[in-house]
Design a protein around this motif. Structure first.
Motif, mmCIF file in Angstrom:
data_model
loop_
_atom_site.group_PDB
_atom_site.id
_atom_site.type_symbol
_atom_site.label_atom_id
_atom_site.label_comp_id
_atom_site.label_asym_id
_atom_site.label_seq_id
_atom_site.Cartn_x
_atom_site.Cartn_y
_atom_site.Cartn_z
ATOM 1 N N ALA A 226 0.830 -1.211 0.000
ATOM 2 C CA ALA A 226 0.000 0.000 0.000
ATOM 3 C C ALA A 226 0.861 1.256 0.000
ATOM 4 O O ALA A 226 0.585 2.215 -0.740
ATOM 5 C CB ALA A 226 -0.928 0.004 1.212
ATOM 6 N N LEU A 227 1.910 1.264 0.809
ATOM 7 C CA LEU A 227 2.808 2.424 0.836
ATOM 8 C C LEU A 227 3.495 2.624 -0.512
ATOM 9 O O LEU A 227 3.647 3.755 -0.990
ATOM 10 C CB LEU A 227 3.845 2.259 1.943
ATOM 11 N N ALA A 228 3.895 1.531 -1.154
ATOM 12 C CA ALA A 228 4.529 1.623 -2.466
ATOM 13 C C ALA A 228 3.550 2.148 -3.507
ATOM 14 O O ALA A 228 3.927 2.965 -4.367
ATOM 15 C CB ALA A 228 5.073 0.260 -2.886
ATOM 16 N N LEU A 229 2.301 1.694 -3.456
ATOM 17 C CA LEU A 229 1.297 2.182 -4.403
ATOM 18 C C LEU A 229 1.038 3.668 -4.215
ATOM 19 O O LEU A 229 0.933 4.424 -5.196
ATOM 20 C CB LEU A 229 -0.006 1.396 -4.242
ATOM 21 N N LEU A 230 0.936 4.100 -2.963
ATOM 22 C CA LEU A 230 0.739 5.524 -2.695
ATOM 23 C C LEU A 230 1.934 6.346 -3.182
ATOM 24 O O LEU A 230 1.763 7.394 -3.813
ATOM 25 C CB LEU A 230 0.514 5.761 -1.202
ATOM 26 N N ALA A 231 3.132 5.869 -2.901
ATOM 27 C CA ALA A 231 4.333 6.581 -3.339
ATOM 28 C C ALA A 231 4.404 6.644 -4.863
ATOM 29 O O ALA A 231 4.768 7.674 -5.433
ATOM 30 C CB ALA A 231 5.577 5.910 -2.771
ATOM 31 N N ALA A 232 4.053 5.542 -5.522
ATOM 32 C CA ALA A 232 4.080 5.533 -6.993
ATOM 33 C C ALA A 232 3.058 6.497 -7.560
ATOM 34 O O ALA A 232 3.341 7.210 -8.535
ATOM 35 C CB ALA A 232 3.818 4.114 -7.501
ATOM 36 N N GLY A 233 1.877 6.550 -6.979
ATOM 37 C CA GLY A 233 0.852 7.470 -7.457
ATOM 38 C C GLY A 233 1.252 8.919 -7.288
ATOM 39 O O GLY A 233 1.069 9.744 -8.191
ATOM 40 N N VAL A 234 1.836 9.247 -6.147
ATOM 41 C CA VAL A 234 2.287 10.622 -5.909
ATOM 42 C C VAL A 234 3.463 10.960 -6.819
ATOM 43 O O VAL A 234 3.512 12.031 -7.424
ATOM 44 C CB VAL A 234 2.651 10.811 -4.420
ATOM 45 N N ALA A 235 4.410 10.045 -6.938
ATOM 46 C CA ALA A 235 5.590 10.298 -7.775
ATOM 47 C C ALA A 235 5.203 10.441 -9.238
ATOM 48 O O ALA A 235 5.755 11.289 -9.952
ATOM 49 C CB ALA A 235 6.596 9.159 -7.619
ATOM 50 N N LEU A 236 4.260 9.636 -9.696
ATOM 51 C CA LEU A 236 3.844 9.707 -11.094
ATOM 52 C C LEU A 236 3.269 11.077 -11.419
ATOM 53 O O LEU A 236 3.503 11.617 -12.505
ATOM 54 C CB LEU A 236 2.810 8.611 -11.374
ATOM 55 N N GLU A 237 2.545 11.659 -10.483
ATOM 56 C CA GLU A 237 1.961 12.974 -10.725
ATOM 57 C C GLU A 237 2.974 14.088 -10.463
ATOM 58 O O GLU A 237 2.945 15.129 -11.122
ATOM 59 C CB GLU A 237 0.719 13.163 -9.854
ATOM 60 N N ALA A 238 3.887 13.895 -9.530
ATOM 61 C CA ALA A 238 4.826 14.950 -9.158
ATOM 62 C C ALA A 238 5.983 15.087 -10.145
ATOM 63 O O ALA A 238 6.461 16.195 -10.388
ATOM 64 C CB ALA A 238 5.374 14.687 -7.759
ATOM 65 N N LEU A 239 6.438 13.972 -10.702
ATOM 66 C CA LEU A 239 7.576 14.024 -11.612
ATOM 67 C C LEU A 239 7.114 14.397 -13.016
ATOM 68 O O LEU A 239 6.004 14.083 -13.426
ATOM 69 C CB LEU A 239 8.285 12.664 -11.640
ATOM 70 N N ASP A 240 7.986 15.054 -13.728
ATOM 71 C CA ASP A 240 7.662 15.455 -15.093
ATOM 72 C C ASP A 240 8.073 14.335 -16.041
ATOM 73 O O ASP A 240 9.164 14.335 -16.595
ATOM 74 C CB ASP A 240 8.390 16.764 -15.432
ATOM 75 N N LEU A 241 7.177 13.371 -16.217
ATOM 76 C CA LEU A 241 7.440 12.234 -17.090
ATOM 77 C C LEU A 241 6.852 12.500 -18.477
ATOM 78 O O LEU A 241 5.896 13.259 -18.615
ATOM 79 C CB LEU A 241 6.823 10.963 -16.506
ATOM 80 N N PRO A 242 7.412 11.853 -19.494
ATOM 81 C CA PRO A 242 6.895 12.067 -20.851
ATOM 82 C C PRO A 242 5.589 11.302 -21.087
ATOM 83 O O PRO A 242 5.507 10.388 -21.897
ATOM 84 C CB PRO A 242 8.020 11.539 -21.742
ATOM 85 N N VAL A 243 4.560 11.678 -20.345
ATOM 86 C CA VAL A 243 3.250 11.037 -20.443
ATOM 87 C C VAL A 243 2.215 12.145 -20.568
ATOM 88 O O VAL A 243 2.331 13.185 -19.914
ATOM 89 C CB VAL A 243 2.954 10.173 -19.184
ATOM 90 N N ALA A 244 1.207 11.913 -21.399
ATOM 91 C CA ALA A 244 0.131 12.894 -21.531
ATOM 92 C C ALA A 244 -0.480 13.154 -20.152
ATOM 93 O O ALA A 244 -0.697 12.221 -19.379
ATOM 94 C CB ALA A 244 -0.923 12.374 -22.492
#
Length: 135
Positions: A51-69
Motif C-alpha cells: 500500500a505504501l509503495a502504491l501511494l508513493a508511486a501514485g504521488v511520484a507519477l503525478e509529481a515528476l515530469d514524465l513524458p506522459v500525456a
C-alpha cells in the motif's frame, strides 16, 4: 524439565483475549500455534508495504515530469493512489478472516480483494504505457 504453560480459560475474568484488539477476532476459538499467527501477521505487513509503495508511486507519477500525456498520468496516479488506500483495508480484513479461521481450526479463507487490486495496478501501468506511446 519444563512445565507447559496452561492455556487461559476464556470464561475467566482475567482472560488475555479481553485485552487484545480486535476482540471479535481474539475472543473466538483457541490460541493457534504462534508460527501460523506470525505468518498471518507477516502477510498483513506485506500488504501494508504494498500500500505504501502504491501511494508513493501514485504521488511520484503525478509529481515528476514524465513524458506522459497529463490526462493519462493523472488517471494512472489516481488509480495507484486509490489502490494504495484500498490495500490496507484488504490487509486488515484478510488478516482478521485468516486469524479467525486459525483460531476456529477451519480452512483458511480465499482472498477477497487481491485479484481486483492486482488488476488496478496493472491497469495503472497500462495507462502509463499508453500515455507514453500516444504522446
Amino acid at each position: 524439565m519444563t512445565a507447559e504453560r496452561p492455556v487461559p480459560d476464556p470464561t475467566e475474568p482475567g482472560d488475555p483475549a479481553d485485552r487484545r484488539f480486535p476482540r471479535a477476532v481474539f475472543r473466538r476459538g483457541t490460541e493457534p500455534d504462534a508460527r501460523f499467527s506470525l505468518a498471518n501477521e507477516r502477510t498483513f505487513l506485506a500488504w501494508i508495504r504494498t500500500a505504501l509503495a502504491l501511494l508513493a508511486a501514485g504521488v511520484a507519477l503525478e509529481a515528476l515530469d514524465l513524458p506522459v500525456a497529463p490526462h493519462w498520468r493523472l488517471a494512472a496516479s489516481i488509480l495507484l493512489i486509490v489502490s494504495g488506500i484500498v490495500a490496507p483495508v484488504q490487509a486488515w480484513c484478510g488478516w482478521a478472516r485468516a486469524e479467525r479461521a486459525l483460531r476456529e481450526r477451519r480452512p483458511l479463507p480465499a482472498p477477497v480483494l487481491s485479484g481486483p487490486l492486482a488488476v488496478g495496478v496493472l491497469l495503472a501501468g497500462a495507462l502509463v504505457l499508453i500515455g507514453i506511446v500516444l504522446r
